[in-house]
Motif scaffolding. Structure first.
Motif, PDB file in Angstrom:
ATOM      1  N   ARG A  28      -4.493  28.332  15.977  1.00 49.20           N
ATOM      2  CA  ARG A  28      -5.025  28.036  14.664  1.00 49.20           C
ATOM      3  C   ARG A  28      -4.787  29.283  13.518  1.00 49.20           C
ATOM      4  O   ARG A  28      -5.369  30.357  13.892  1.00 49.20           O
TER       5      ARG A  28
ATOM      6  N   ASP B 265     -10.980  42.989  15.829  1.00 53.25           N
ATOM      7  CA  ASP B 265     -10.269  42.176  16.543  1.00 53.25           C
ATOM      8  C   ASP B 265      -8.648  42.678  16.668  1.00 53.25           C
ATOM      9  O   ASP B 265      -8.405  43.366  15.688  1.00 53.25           O
TER      10      ASP B 265
ATOM     11  N   LYS C  42      -8.276  35.548   7.496  1.00 55.95           N
ATOM     12  CA  LYS C  42      -7.598  34.616   8.479  1.00 55.95           C
ATOM     13  C   LYS C  42      -6.557  34.830   9.055  1.00 55.95           C
ATOM     14  O   LYS C  42      -5.944  35.712   8.710  1.00 55.95           O
ATOM     15  N   LEU C  43      -6.346  34.430  10.248  1.00 59.33           N
ATOM     16  CA  LEU C  43      -5.278  35.193  11.066  1.00 59.33           C
ATOM     17  C   LEU C  43      -3.827  34.993  10.290  1.00 59.33           C
ATOM     18  O   LEU C  43      -3.115  36.148  10.270  1.00 59.33           O
TER      19      LEU C  43
ATOM     20  N   ARG D  59      -8.022  31.011  12.124  1.00 58.48           N
ATOM     21  CA  ARG D  59      -8.894  31.611  12.955  1.00 58.48           C
ATOM     22  C   ARG D  59      -9.280  33.065  12.147  1.00 58.48           C
ATOM     23  O   ARG D  59      -8.480  33.768  11.647  1.00 58.48           O
ATOM     24  N   LYS D  60     -10.762  33.085  12.159  1.00 53.96           N
ATOM     25  CA  LYS D  60     -11.012  34.424  11.636  1.00 53.96           C
ATOM     26  C   LYS D  60     -11.369  35.542  12.244  1.00 53.96           C
ATOM     27  O   LYS D  60     -11.590  35.681  13.572  1.00 53.96           O
TER      28      LYS D  60
ATOM     29  N   GLU E 159      -3.344  32.181  20.351  1.00 53.10           N
ATOM     30  CA  GLU E 159      -4.217  31.276  19.302  1.00 53.10           C
ATOM     31  C   GLU E 159      -3.304  30.487  18.517  1.00 53.10           C
ATOM     32  O   GLU E 159      -2.028  30.884  18.287  1.00 53.10           O
TER      33      GLU E 159
END
Length: 69
Positions: free
Chosen positions: A47, A56, A12-13, A50-51, A45
């Motif tokens: 959230r 990424d 997660k972020l 966020r995955k 972003e």
């Protein structure tokens, strides 16, 4: 660009920001993300859940981090 190595399929972020040392705590990450100061793959972003998957890229300030596993 700094690499953030993960063991699982995703992270997660907010957790990635802590792991990378970009923030000191989850609360710091939450505030920065909610304020629109963090991007994932060049898009703002909002959230923290966020995955992020392999390759990424997230950035905060003038630093960029890439997810690797």
């Amino acid at each position: 660009m700094e690499e953030v190595t993960i063991r699982d399929e995703f992270i997660k972020l907010g957790q990635a920001m802590k792991l990378a040392g970009a923030v000191g705590s989850g609360i710091d990450a939450k505030i920065l993300i909610q304020n629109g100061e963090v991007t994932v793959n060049d898009e703002v972003e909002l959230r923290r859940g966020r995955k992020l998957y392999k390759d990424d890229i997230f950035s905060y300030g003038d630093k960029k981090y890439i997810i690797k596993n």
